[in-house]
Design a protein around this motif. Structure first.
Motif, PDB file in Angstrom:
ATOM      1  N   LYS A  20      -2.659   2.754 -11.581  1.00  0.00           N
ATOM      2  CA  LYS A  20      -3.257   3.722 -10.644  1.00  0.00           C
ATOM      3  C   LYS A  20      -2.172   4.528  -9.938  1.00  0.00           C
ATOM      4  CE  LYS A  20      -7.620   2.307  -8.703  1.00  0.00           C
ATOM      5  NZ  LYS A  20      -8.176   1.586  -7.582  1.00  0.00           N
ATOM      6  N   LYS A  22      -0.038   6.089  -6.977  1.00  0.00           N
ATOM      7  CA  LYS A  22       0.269   5.455  -5.684  1.00  0.00           C
ATOM      8  C   LYS A  22      -0.371   6.232  -4.526  1.00  0.00           C
ATOM      9  CE  LYS A  22       3.037   2.267  -7.303  1.00  0.00           C
ATOM     10  NZ  LYS A  22       2.191   2.133  -8.492  1.00  0.00           N
ATOM     11  N   ASN A  23      -0.630   5.484  -3.454  1.00  0.00           N
ATOM     12  CA  ASN A  23      -1.259   6.119  -2.296  1.00  0.00           C
ATOM     13  C   ASN A  23      -0.293   6.535  -1.207  1.00  0.00           C
ATOM     14  OD1 ASN A  23      -3.955   6.321  -2.976  1.00  0.00           O
ATOM     15  ND2 ASN A  23      -4.202   4.103  -2.727  1.00  0.00           N
ATOM     16  N   SER A  24       0.965   6.057  -1.289  1.00  0.00           N
ATOM     17  CA  SER A  24       1.921   6.523  -0.284  1.00  0.00           C
ATOM     18  C   SER A  24       3.281   6.726  -0.930  1.00  0.00           C
ATOM     19  CB  SER A  24       2.020   5.529   0.875  1.00  0.00           C
ATOM     20  OG  SER A  24       2.589   4.350   0.400  1.00  0.00           O
ATOM     21  N   THR A 261      -3.764  15.502  -6.977  1.00  0.00           N
ATOM     22  CA  THR A 261      -3.571  14.950  -5.631  1.00  0.00           C
ATOM     23  C   THR A 261      -2.224  14.238  -5.665  1.00  0.00           C
ATOM     24  OG1 THR A 261      -5.910  14.492  -5.742  1.00  0.00           O
ATOM     25  CG2 THR A 261      -4.754  13.656  -3.826  1.00  0.00           C
ATOM     26  N   THR A 263       0.998  12.223  -4.685  1.00  0.00           N
ATOM     27  CA  THR A 263       1.148  11.107  -3.746  1.00  0.00           C
ATOM     28  C   THR A 263       1.856  11.510  -2.451  1.00  0.00           C
ATOM     29  OG1 THR A 263       1.133   9.540  -5.539  1.00  0.00           O
ATOM     30  CG2 THR A 263       2.181   8.798  -3.504  1.00  0.00           C
ATOM     31  N   LYS A 266      -0.246  12.523   0.313  1.00  0.00           N
ATOM     32  CA  LYS A 266      -1.222  11.578   0.878  1.00  0.00           C
ATOM     33  C   LYS A 266      -0.620  10.882   2.108  1.00  0.00           C
ATOM     34  CE  LYS A 266      -2.959  10.272  -3.726  1.00  0.00           C
ATOM     35  NZ  LYS A 266      -2.985   9.124  -4.631  1.00  0.00           N
ATOM     36  N   ARG A 267       0.273   9.941   1.882  1.00  0.00           N
ATOM     37  CA  ARG A 267       0.902   9.219   2.997  1.00  0.00           C
ATOM     38  C   ARG A 267       2.393   9.103   2.741  1.00  0.00           C
ATOM     39  NH1 ARG A 267      -3.107   7.138   5.991  1.00  0.00           N
ATOM     40  NH2 ARG A 267      -1.710   6.222   7.528  1.00  0.00           N
ATOM     41  N   SER A 283      -0.132   9.670   7.541  1.00  0.00           N
ATOM     42  CA  SER A 283      -0.879  10.483   6.587  1.00  0.00           C
ATOM     43  C   SER A 283      -0.327  11.910   6.653  1.00  0.00           C
ATOM     44  CB  SER A 283      -2.363  10.377   6.929  1.00  0.00           C
ATOM     45  OG  SER A 283      -2.924  11.627   7.065  1.00  0.00           O
ATOM     46  N   TYR A 666       4.956   7.635  -8.908  1.00  0.00           N
ATOM     47  CA  TYR A 666       3.826   8.007  -8.052  1.00  0.00           C
ATOM     48  C   TYR A 666       2.552   8.242  -8.866  1.00  0.00           C
ATOM     49  CZ  TYR A 666       7.127   8.748  -4.204  1.00  0.00           C
ATOM     50  OH  TYR A 666       8.070   8.572  -3.225  1.00  0.00           O
TER      51      TYR A 666
END
Ligand SMILES: Nc1nc2c(c(=O)[nH]1)N[C@H]1C(S)=C(S)[C@@H](COP(=O)(O)OP(=O)(O)OC[C@H]3O[C@@H](n4cnc5c(=O)[nH]c(N)nc54)[C@H](O)[C@@H]3O)O[C@H]1N2
Ligand SMILES: Nc1nc2c(c(=O)[nH]1)N[C@H]1C(S)=C(S)[C@@H](COP(=O)(O)OP(=O)(O)OC[C@H]3O[C@@H](n4cnc5c(=O)[nH]c(N)nc54)[C@H](O)[C@@H]3O)O[C@H]1N2
Ligand SMILES: [Mo]
Length: 765
Positions: A20, A22-24, A261, A263, A266-267, A283, A666
Motif C-alpha cells: 500500500k 505510505k500515509n506519511s 495522491t 504521500t 498527506k502527512r 497533516s 512512498y
C-alpha cells in the motif's frame, strides 16, 4: 560495432513487489534509508563528515534540489533524505577507474541498467573512445583539450557545435561555459531547462516580466492559501515539506492538485523533530483534487470564475497594474462548470466547494513543477494560473505569488548568468563591454532543435557540461542516433551514464570535481556560487578530499578548452587560466555583465547570500512590453485521445537519470522500475491483472514506437491515465511532441496504446 549498441534500458525479469502507498512522508523510514545509502557509499566517517556540511553556512550547497534554506534557523545538517542520497552518491567510495574501463566494452556496458552504471562510482581520469574502438582508454588533459579545439576549428560554421548544460553547474562554471560558446561564435546553448521549466520562463516573462518565481520562504509563513499543483515535493523537494508544515501551523490552507495522491502531501514527520518522528506528524494538504492529466488550465478557469462572480477582486491592483482584465472576465464568465468537470474528472460540486474556499483567501501562493510545464499547452496553463492570481492582486504582496519550484540546484542561476539559447540584446551588449567578445545575435538551438541538427548531420560536435543528454531527452532512439552521428561528443561528468555509451566517432569523458569536494587552485581554495529557486545567490564550498588526484574543476576544464582554442584562433584577450585560478575574477565579469550582481565578491561573503532583484516582488513593477501585468486569454485546450494518457514521473530512488535504487517507497513499489501504473477499472476493462506484462506504443508521424514488457501495477490514478518512470519511458515520447512556444518535450502527456505482451513468462526475457 559501436552502432549496434542499443539505447534502450534493459528489460527487467522480475515483477516488482507491491504494497500500500505510505500515509506519511519522512519520519523513521527516511532516516533508515539515508543511513543505508550513506553508509553503503561513504562509510561511517564519510557519512558523518559529509552530511554535516550540507547546506551548512560554511559548507556546500545541497546538490539535491533548488529549494532554499532558511536564513536563520538552520538545524545541524539541514538535509533531507534525498539530498543526503545525492551527497552520498557523489561521495561514494566506488571508482570507475582505468581498470573498470579496460574491463568493460561499450557494448557490454550498454546492456547494463542505469542503476548499475551509476553504482560503478566516480570516474577518475579523462578517457577517450577512438573511432571503431570498443573500449575507453586514458588520455591526458592537454591532449583532450587539443582534440576538442582541433574539432571545433575544423567546423565550417561555429553553429555546428553544441554546448549543452545541466543545472548542477555553478554560476562561475556556467558563465565561463557560455563565454566559451559565444567566444567560439555560437548561441547553441541548449540546457536541461528546455526540458524542465522553460514553459514557466516563457509564460511568466510575458505575463509579469520576469521568468522566475516571486515568493520567498517568508511568504509561506503569511500565506492564507497555498496551492501545490503538478508537483511531488515529498520526493523531489523534501525540504519544502518543512515550509508547508510551518505554513499549515500558521493557519494556511493547502490544496494539492495531482492525478496521484502523493504521500508527501498527506502527512509529514520532520526527521529532526523527535516528537513528530514518533508521533502522527503534521497533516499537509487539507484538500486533494484528483485531476486528470493535463486539465489544470480548465480547473484554474473555474477558480477564476468563482473569484469574479463573488466579487472578491483586488480592483485597485487590476485597474492600476494590469492589462486585459475585461477580455479575460468575459471569457471566464462564459465558462460552463459541467464542461470543466468533464475535462478534469472532478465532480462539479467539489469544484464549486473548493472554488468558494479559494475565493476567500486574501493571500495565495501557487507552487508548480513538471506536472504543469511538460504538456503541449503548458504556457497557456501557466498564464491561466497567473490570471487567477492577478484577480486577487496576488503578485508582489506578502504571502502571495507564483512559485515555479525549480529542479536542479543551480538551474536558475545558470540561466541568470547566460546559459540561454535566446540571449537578450542587453545581455549580448553587456557581454561585449565586459569581455570584448562580440556574440552572434541569432538564436541558437534548444535541446529538441539540437537533436535535429545532429541527426541531419549539420551539427558535428556536442559538448556537455554535466547531465545525461541521451537519457534525459525525449525519443531515446532518435537522440541516440543524433549523438552517434557526431564527429566528437564530450561529456564533463562525475559518474558513468548512458550518454557516454552513445558517443560520436570520438567520445571523450572529462571527469570533474563534485560540489562536495575541495577545489584548490594555484592561488588557493576556491568556492563557487549558486542561485536557488527563490533568487538568493549564495556560496558553496567543497569540504571533502577529491575522488581522484586527476580531477580538475569545471571552470578549469572550460579554461583548458578555451586556452587551446585561443592558440588556434585569432586571440580574443580572454585570460582563461587566470579566470579558472581565481573565481573572484569570474564573479567580477558576471558583475560587469548582469544587473543585480553589484559588489558580488563582497556581498557573497554574507553567509545567507543576497537576493537578486525581482521587480514584481520588490515593487510591483512589471518589465513587460506595456509595463503592466498581463491577463492572457487562451482557449481551454487539453489533448484528448482514445488511447491512454501517460505521464512520465520520478520514483523516490532516483535523481533524474541517476538511479539510486529500484524502490519507490512512498508509492509502495519495490524492486522494479519498468512498471506502468494503471487504474483498476481500466485494467479490468482491458483484461489485465497485476504484474501482467504489457507492450506500450506511441505514434509518431512516420510510424509507431513500441516499447516491450512493462509490468502492470494497479494504482489509484484517474481512469484513462497511466504513469511510468522516466528515463525508461523516454523512448516513447516522439521528438516532435513538444509544448507550444517553449518547445519542451511533452513528458507528462503522451498518448499510449497498451497491449498484453505475447510472452508473459519473465524468464523469456
Ligand atoms: N530526489 C529527487 N529530487 C529531485 C529530482 C529527482 O529526480 N529526484 N529532480 C529535480 C528536477 S530537475 C526537477 S525538475 C524536479 C521535479 O519535481 P516534480 O515536478 O515534483 O517531479 P515529477 O516526478 O516529474 O513529478 C511531477 C508531479 O506532477 C504530477 N502530474 C503529472 N501530470 C500532471 C498534470 O497534468 N496535472 C497535475 N496537476 N499534476 C500532474 C505527477 O503525478 C507528479 O506528482 O525535482 C528536482 N528534485
Ligand atoms: N520523460 C521525461 N524526461 C525528462 C523529465 C521528465 O520528467 N520526464 N524531466 C526533465 C528534466 S526536469 C530535467 S532537468 C532533465 C535532466 O537532464 P540532465 O540534467 O541532463 O540529467 P541528469 O540526470 O540530472 O544528469 C546526471 C549526470 O550528471 C553528471 N553529474 C552529476 N553531478 C555533476 C557535477 O557536479 N558536474 C558535472 N559536470 N556533471 C555532474 C553525472 O555524470 C550524471 O550521470 O531531464 C528531463 N527529462
Ligand atoms: Mo528539471
Amino acid at each position: 560495432m559501436k552502432k549496434d549498441v542499443t539505447p534502450l534500458t534493459p528489460l527487467e525479469s522480475n515483477a516488482p513487489k507491491l504494497s500500500k502507498p505510505k500515509n506519511s512522508a519522512a519520519g523513521i523510514p527516511a532516516v533508515i534509508s539515508t543511513a543505508k545509502y550513506g553508509l553503503g557509499n561513504m562509510g561511517v566517517i564519510g557519512s558523518i563528515k559529509n552530511l554535516a556540511r550540507v547546506n551548512d553556512f560554511n559548507g556546500f550547497d545541497c546538490p539535491g534540489c533548488a529549494w532554499p534554506d532558511p536564513d536563520k534557523h538552520r538545524s545541524f545538517a539541514e538535509f533531507c533524505e534525498n539530498g543526503a542520497k545525492a551527497v552520498a552518491d557523489e561521495g561514494t567510495r566506488n571508482r570507475a577507474d582505468i581498470n573498470f574501463w579496460s574491463q568493460w566494452s561499450v557494448s557490454d556496458l550498454s546492456k547494463k541498467s542505469d542503476h548499475w552504471l551509476n553504482s560503478q562510482g566516480r570516474i577518475t581520469q579523462p578517457m577517450i573512445l577512438m573511432p571503431e574502438s570498443e573500449y575507453y582508454v586514458p588520455i591526458s588533459w592537454n591532449e583532450s583539450f587539443d582534440i576538442i579545439a582541433d574539432n571545433l576549428v575544423s567546423l565550417d560554421n561555429p553553429d555546428q557545435a553544441i554546448f549543452y548544460t545541466s543545472g548542477r553547474t555553478s554560476n562561475e562554471a556556467a558563465f565561463l561555459w557560455q563565454l566559451l560558446a559565444r567566444r567560439f561564435g555560437t548561441n547553441n546553448l541548449p540546457d536541461c531547462s528546455n526540458m524542465c521549466h522553460e514553459s514557466s520562463g516563457v509564460a511568466l516573462t510575458e505575463s509579469i516580466g520576469i521568468g522566475k518565481g516571486t515568493v520567498t520562504l517568508e511568504d509561506f509563513n503569511s500565506a492564507d492559501l497555498i496551492i501545490v499543483v503538478g508537483q511531488n515535493p515529498g520526493t523531489n523537494h523534501p525540504r519544502m515539506l518543512t515550509a508547508l508544515r510551518d505554513a499549515r501551523k500558521n493557519g494556511a490552507s493547502i490544496i494539492s492538485i495531482n492525478p496521484l495522491t502523493e504521500t508527501g502531501m498527506k502527512r509529514f514527520k520532520h526527521p529532526q523533530n523527535p516528537i513528530e518522528m514518533f508521533g502522527l506528524g503534521t497533516s499537509i494538504a487539507d484538500k486533494h483534487l484528483s485531476i486528470k492529466i493535463n486539465s489544470d488550465q480548465a480547473l484554474f478557469r473555474a477558480f477564476s470564475k468563482s473569484i469574479i462572480e463573488s466579487g472578491k477582486l483586488d480592483n485597485d491592483f487590476i485597474q492600476n497594474s494590469t492589462y486585459g482584465y475585461e477580455d479575460y472576465k468575459n471569457l471566464v464568465l462564459d465558462t460552463d462548470l459541467s464542461e470543466i468537470s468533464k475535462i478534469t474528472g472532478i465532480n462539479k460540486d467539489e469544484i464549486i466547494q473548493v472554488s468558494k474556499k479559494i475565493s476567500e483567501s486574501k493571500s495565495t501562493i501557487v507552487c508548480w513543477a513538471m506536472g504543469i510545464t511538460q504538456h503541449k499547452n503548458s504556457v497557456a496553463t501557466i498564464q491561466e494560473i497567473v490570471n487567477f492570481l492577478l484577480l486577487g492582486g496576488n503578485i508582489g504582496k506578502p504571502g502571495a505569488g507564483v512559485c515555479p519550484v525549480r529542479g536542479h540546484s543551480n538551474v536558475q542561476g545558470d540561466r541568470t548568468v547566460g546559459i540561454n539559447h535566446k540571449p537578450s540584446m542587453e545581455f549580448i551588449d553587456n557581454l561585449e563591454k565586459s569581455t570584448g567578445i562580440s556574440s552572434p545575435t541569432s538564436h541558437g538551438y534548444d535541446s529538441v532543435e539540437a537533436v535535429k541538427a545532429m541527426e541531419s548531420g549539420y551539427a558535428k560536435v556536442f559538448l556537455a557540461m554535466g547531465g545525461n543528454f541521451v537519457s534525459a531527452m525525449s525519443d531515446t532512439n532518435r537522440t541516440s542516433n543524433a549523438l552517434s552521428n557526431c564527429d566528437l561528443t564530450v561529456h564533463i561528468s562525475t559518474k558513468p551514464n548512458r550518454s557516454h555509451l552513445l558517443s560520436g566517432k570520438i567520445g571523450l569523458i572529462l571527469p570533474c570535481l563534485g560540489r562536495t569536494e575541495i577545489d584548490e587552485s594555484t592561488v588557493g581554495h576556491q568556492f563557487v556560487t549558486v542561485e536557488n529557486s527563490m533568487g538568493i545567490v549564495h556560496s558553496s564550498r567543497g569540504t571533502s578530499k577529491p575522488a581522484s588526484d586527476y580531477l580538475i574543476s569545471e571552470p578549469s576544464i572550460v579554461s583548458g578548452i578555451g586556452g587551446a582554442l585561443e592558440t588556434r584562433l585569432e586571440r580574443s584577450g580572454i585570460a582563461w587560466s587566470n579566470l579558472s585560478d581565481n573565481y573572484d575574477l569570474v564573479r567580477d565579469l558576471i558583475e560587469k555583465t548582469i544587473p543585480g550582481f553589484e559588489n558580488y565578491n563582497q556581498r557573497i561573503t554574507n553567509k545567507s547570500g543576497f537576493y537578486l532583484p525581482n521587480p514584481p516582488k520588490d515593487s510591483r513593477t512589471f518589465k513587460t512590453k506595456n509595463s503592466l501585468a498581463n491577463f492572457f486569454c487562451h482557449d481551454i485546450s487539453c489533448i484528448s485521445s482514445d488511447q491512454f494518457m501517460m505521464m512520465t514521473i520520478r520514483s523516490h530512488d532516483q535523481y533524474n537519470t541517476t538511479i539510486y535504487g529500484l524502490d519507490d517507497r512512498y508509492r509502495g513499489i519495490r524492486n522494479g522500475r519498468r512498471v506502468v501504473l494503471m487504474n483498476k477499472e481500466d485494467m479490468l476493462e482491458n483484461g489485465l491483472e497485476a504484474s501482467d506484462l504489457v507492450d506500450l506504443s506511441s505514434d509518431r508521424e512516420n510510424g509507431q514506437i513500441i516499447s516491450p514488457k512493462w509490468f502492470v501495477v494497479p494504482y489509484d490514478i484517474p481512469s484513462g491515465n497511466i504513469a511510468t518512470y522516466f528515463p525508461e519511458s523516454n523512448v516513447l515520447i516522439p521528438l516532435d511532441s513538444v509544448a507550444d512556444r517553449s518547445n519542451t518535450p511533452t513528458s507528462k502527456s503522451v498518448p499510449i496504446g497498451i497491449k498484453k505482451s505475447v510472452t508473459q513468462i519473465s524468464s523469456a526475457l
